[in-house]
Structure formats: C-alpha cells, structure tokens
Design a protein around this motif. Structure first.
Motif, PDB file in Angstrom:
ATOM      1  N   MET A 281     -35.725 -39.980 -92.515  1.00  0.00           N
ATOM      2  CA  MET A 281     -36.267 -40.889 -93.515  1.00  0.00           C
ATOM      3  C   MET A 281     -35.305 -40.947 -94.703  1.00  0.00           C
ATOM      4  N   GLU A 282     -35.039 -42.139 -95.154  1.00  0.00           N
ATOM      5  CA  GLU A 282     -34.181 -42.333 -96.320  1.00  0.00           C
ATOM      6  C   GLU A 282     -34.933 -41.923 -97.578  1.00  0.00           C
ATOM      7  N   MET A 283     -34.227 -41.279 -98.498  1.00  0.00           N
ATOM      8  CA  MET A 283     -34.824 -40.881 -99.764  1.00  0.00           C
ATOM      9  C   MET A 283     -33.822 -41.181-100.877  1.00  0.00           C
ATOM     10  N   LYS A 284     -34.300 -41.820-101.925  1.00  0.00           N
ATOM     11  CA  LYS A 284     -33.474 -42.164-103.083  1.00  0.00           C
ATOM     12  C   LYS A 284     -33.566 -41.034-104.099  1.00  0.00           C
ATOM     13  N   THR A 285     -32.415 -40.638-104.646  1.00  0.00           N
ATOM     14  CA  THR A 285     -32.375 -39.611-105.684  1.00  0.00           C
ATOM     15  C   THR A 285     -32.011 -40.269-107.007  1.00  0.00           C
ATOM     16  N   MET A 286     -32.890 -40.100-108.002  1.00  0.00           N
ATOM     17  CA  MET A 286     -32.707 -40.686-109.324  1.00  0.00           C
ATOM     18  C   MET A 286     -32.505 -39.581-110.354  1.00  0.00           C
ATOM     19  N   LEU A 287     -31.411 -39.643-111.080  1.00  0.00           N
ATOM     20  CA  LEU A 287     -31.145 -38.713-112.163  1.00  0.00           C
ATOM     21  C   LEU A 287     -31.724 -39.319-113.428  1.00  0.00           C
ATOM     22  N   TRP A 288     -32.614 -38.593-114.112  1.00  0.00           N
ATOM     23  CA  TRP A 288     -33.267 -39.079-115.337  1.00  0.00           C
ATOM     24  C   TRP A 288     -32.821 -38.194-116.490  1.00  0.00           C
ATOM     25  N   ALA A 289     -32.389 -38.811-117.595  1.00  0.00           N
ATOM     26  CA  ALA A 289     -31.973 -38.038-118.769  1.00  0.00           C
ATOM     27  C   ALA A 289     -32.207 -38.845-120.035  1.00  0.00           C
ATOM     28  N   THR A 290     -32.508 -38.135-121.106  1.00  0.00           N
ATOM     29  CA  THR A 290     -32.549 -38.756-122.424  1.00  0.00           C
ATOM     30  C   THR A 290     -31.209 -38.485-123.093  1.00  0.00           C
ATOM     31  N   LEU A 291     -30.549 -39.561-123.499  1.00  0.00           N
ATOM     32  CA  LEU A 291     -29.259 -39.463-124.171  1.00  0.00           C
ATOM     33  C   LEU A 291     -29.376 -40.024-125.580  1.00  0.00           C
ATOM     34  N   THR A 292     -28.467 -39.596-126.438  1.00  0.00           N
ATOM     35  CA  THR A 292     -28.409 -40.157-127.785  1.00  0.00           C
ATOM     36  C   THR A 292     -27.594 -41.441-127.740  1.00  0.00           C
ATOM     37  N   ALA A 293     -27.616 -42.181-128.832  1.00  0.00           N
ATOM     38  CA  ALA A 293     -26.868 -43.435-128.900  1.00  0.00           C
ATOM     39  C   ALA A 293     -25.364 -43.210-128.757  1.00  0.00           C
ATOM     40  N   ASN A 294     -24.873 -41.999-129.055  1.00  0.00           N
ATOM     41  CA  ASN A 294     -23.446 -41.717-128.874  1.00  0.00           C
ATOM     42  C   ASN A 294     -23.157 -40.959-127.577  1.00  0.00           C
ATOM     43  N   GLY A 295     -24.123 -40.942-126.652  1.00  0.00           N
ATOM     44  CA  GLY A 295     -23.862 -40.475-125.300  1.00  0.00           C
ATOM     45  C   GLY A 295     -24.109 -39.021-124.986  1.00  0.00           C
ATOM     46  N   ASN A 296     -24.511 -38.216-125.961  1.00  0.00           N
ATOM     47  CA  ASN A 296     -24.832 -36.821-125.683  1.00  0.00           C
ATOM     48  C   ASN A 296     -26.236 -36.702-125.098  1.00  0.00           C
ATOM     49  N   TYR A 297     -26.501 -35.599-124.401  1.00  0.00           N
ATOM     50  CA  TYR A 297     -27.883 -35.293-124.055  1.00  0.00           C
ATOM     51  C   TYR A 297     -28.646 -35.129-125.363  1.00  0.00           C
ATOM     52  N   ALA A 298     -29.804 -35.740-125.466  1.00  0.00           N
ATOM     53  CA  ALA A 298     -30.604 -35.619-126.681  1.00  0.00           C
ATOM     54  C   ALA A 298     -31.196 -34.216-126.738  1.00  0.00           C
ATOM     55  N   GLN A 299     -30.848 -33.477-127.765  1.00  0.00           N
ATOM     56  CA  GLN A 299     -31.389 -32.135-127.965  1.00  0.00           C
ATOM     57  C   GLN A 299     -32.680 -32.272-128.762  1.00  0.00           C
ATOM     58  N   SER A 300     -33.623 -31.413-128.495  1.00  0.00           N
ATOM     59  CA  SER A 300     -34.866 -31.473-129.256  1.00  0.00           C
ATOM     60  C   SER A 300     -35.221 -30.088-129.758  1.00  0.00           C
ATOM     61  N   GLY A 301     -36.000 -30.067-130.796  1.00  0.00           N
ATOM     62  CA  GLY A 301     -36.446 -28.825-131.412  1.00  0.00           C
ATOM     63  C   GLY A 301     -37.487 -29.159-132.452  1.00  0.00           C
ATOM     64  N   PRO A 302     -37.929 -28.156-133.194  1.00  0.00           N
ATOM     65  CA  PRO A 302     -38.980 -28.389-134.197  1.00  0.00           C
ATOM     66  C   PRO A 302     -38.625 -29.461-135.222  1.00  0.00           C
ATOM     67  N   ASP A 303     -37.345 -29.533-135.618  1.00  0.00           N
ATOM     68  CA  ASP A 303     -36.921 -30.534-136.604  1.00  0.00           C
ATOM     69  C   ASP A 303     -36.553 -31.872-135.958  1.00  0.00           C
ATOM     70  N   ASN A 304     -36.428 -31.891-134.647  1.00  0.00           N
ATOM     71  CA  ASN A 304     -36.024 -33.089-133.923  1.00  0.00           C
ATOM     72  C   ASN A 304     -36.806 -33.157-132.610  1.00  0.00           C
ATOM     73  N   PRO A 305     -38.098 -33.466-132.684  1.00  0.00           N
ATOM     74  CA  PRO A 305     -38.907 -33.492-131.453  1.00  0.00           C
ATOM     75  C   PRO A 305     -38.470 -34.631-130.538  1.00  0.00           C
ATOM     76  N   PRO A 306     -38.724 -34.504-129.228  1.00  0.00           N
ATOM     77  CA  PRO A 306     -38.375 -35.587-128.315  1.00  0.00           C
ATOM     78  C   PRO A 306     -39.149 -36.859-128.666  1.00  0.00           C
ATOM     79  N   LYS A 307     -38.539 -37.983-128.395  1.00  0.00           N
ATOM     80  CA  LYS A 307     -39.192 -39.268-128.660  1.00  0.00           C
ATOM     81  C   LYS A 307     -40.370 -39.440-127.698  1.00  0.00           C
ATOM     82  N   GLN A 308     -41.506 -39.843-128.219  1.00  0.00           N
ATOM     83  CA  GLN A 308     -42.710 -40.032-127.403  1.00  0.00           C
ATOM     84  C   GLN A 308     -42.464 -41.012-126.265  1.00  0.00           C
ATOM     85  N   GLU A 309     -41.699 -42.069-126.547  1.00  0.00           N
ATOM     86  CA  GLU A 309     -41.402 -43.073-125.519  1.00  0.00           C
ATOM     87  C   GLU A 309     -40.640 -42.440-124.348  1.00  0.00           C
TER      88      GLU A 309
END
Length: 175
Positions: free
Chosen positions: A1-29
């Motif tokens: 059976m064929e299976m599609k693999t999708m890589l999902w990531a939140t990135l910043t506008a300048n292309g980095n992985y978006a880091q989150s923490g107490p002062d910078n929580p992840p975007k709800q969207e």
C-alpha cells in the motif's frame, strides 16, 4: 500500500524553526493546524525529546486516539506509543497499521534524518510572523551542499499573519 509522508514544521519568517517558551508561546493557529493534520493522518511521528516536551507541556493527552510513533535510538519506556529505532521502522509500522499518510512532526534532527534518506513526499510549513536571531534549520544533507527541488502544492492564510505552505518533493523514495 502506498503511503504519503508529510513533514510538518513551524518556521519563522526568516526560515528558522520557531522556538517557543514562556515568553514566546507557540502560535495558536500553528497548534490548531498541527492537530488538524494529525487527526487527518490518524498518526504522527516525533523524536523522543520533542515528545517528552509535549508531555511536559500537557499536550500529549489530546492525541490519545492517534497512533503516535516516537523515533529513538535508545529504548525509552513510553507507555501508549510505539517506539521505533529508525525512520524506516516508523514508516513500516504505520503502513502495517493501514495508514495511507504519515505526519512527521519533529524535531529538527528527526526531520533531517527523514529528508536525508529521501523519505519525505510533502513539506508542510506553518510560517509564524516572527524573526529569530538563532535557531535550527532544515537540512537535506549535513555533510555537503545538496540542492532539492520542491513544488508548491497550495498555501493558506490561517489567521493573525500565520501562513501554511505545502510543497511536494519530486522523486522521493516514498513516491
């Protein structure tokens, strides 16, 4: 059976992985998009450190009905999830469970392992309207320069300046 693999990531506008923490929580969207993508796939694959972070923040319980695969070279005791030693083992497990899609959710080391082995069919990037001075990046090869074409499949505004971009990767080993 064929299976599609999708890589999902939140990135910043300048292309980095978006880091989150107490002062910078992840975007709800971004959180809502990940949950929708995971429910649609019926699963997600994650690295051990990322999964432990999800559990520590209280996010693991929301996905109890999904098949969760944690890729770890060790043998951690993680009740309620499948632990796989490699990306290919993770995909084999989900294929055997009858899934037609696999959602690869992170982190960066795991993303790069899947990309480096040619195991990703689609990239789903949620772009947060932030800039970060340092951060992790996606790499298809950590030893040398490698060029990989991607084809824009669709895009959607998720609200509050957050965008989702979906790309196909021609010639992946999964295709």
């Amino acid at each position: 059976m064929e299976m599609k693999t999708m890589l999902w990531a939140t990135l910043t506008a300048n292309g980095n992985y978006a880091q989150s923490g107490p002062d910078n929580p992840p975007k709800q969207e971004a959180l809502e998009d990940f949950a929708a993508q995971a429910r649609a796939a019926g699963n997600f694959i994650v690295g051990r450190r990322t999964f432990e972070g999800m559990l520590a923040s209280g996010g693991g319980g929301a996905f109890g009905e999904l098949d969760i695969v944690v890729v770890s070279s060790g043998n951690p005791d993680l009740p309620g999830v499948k632990v796989a030693a490699s990306p290919k083992e993770a995909l084999r497990y989900l294929r055997e469970r009858g899934h037609r899609a696999a959602l690869l959710s992170g982190g960066a080391e795991l993303h790069n392992a899947f990309l480096g082995q040619g195991l990703v069919d689609e990239l789903v990037f949620v772009i947060a309207p932030t800039l970060e001075g340092k951060g992790l990046r996606l790499l298809t090869d950590t030893d040398k320069y490698k060029h990989q074409e991607a084809r824009l499949l669709d895009f959607k505004a998720l609200g509050n300046g957050v965008l989702r971009l979906r790309y196909g990767i021609p010639g992946s080993e999964q295709a």
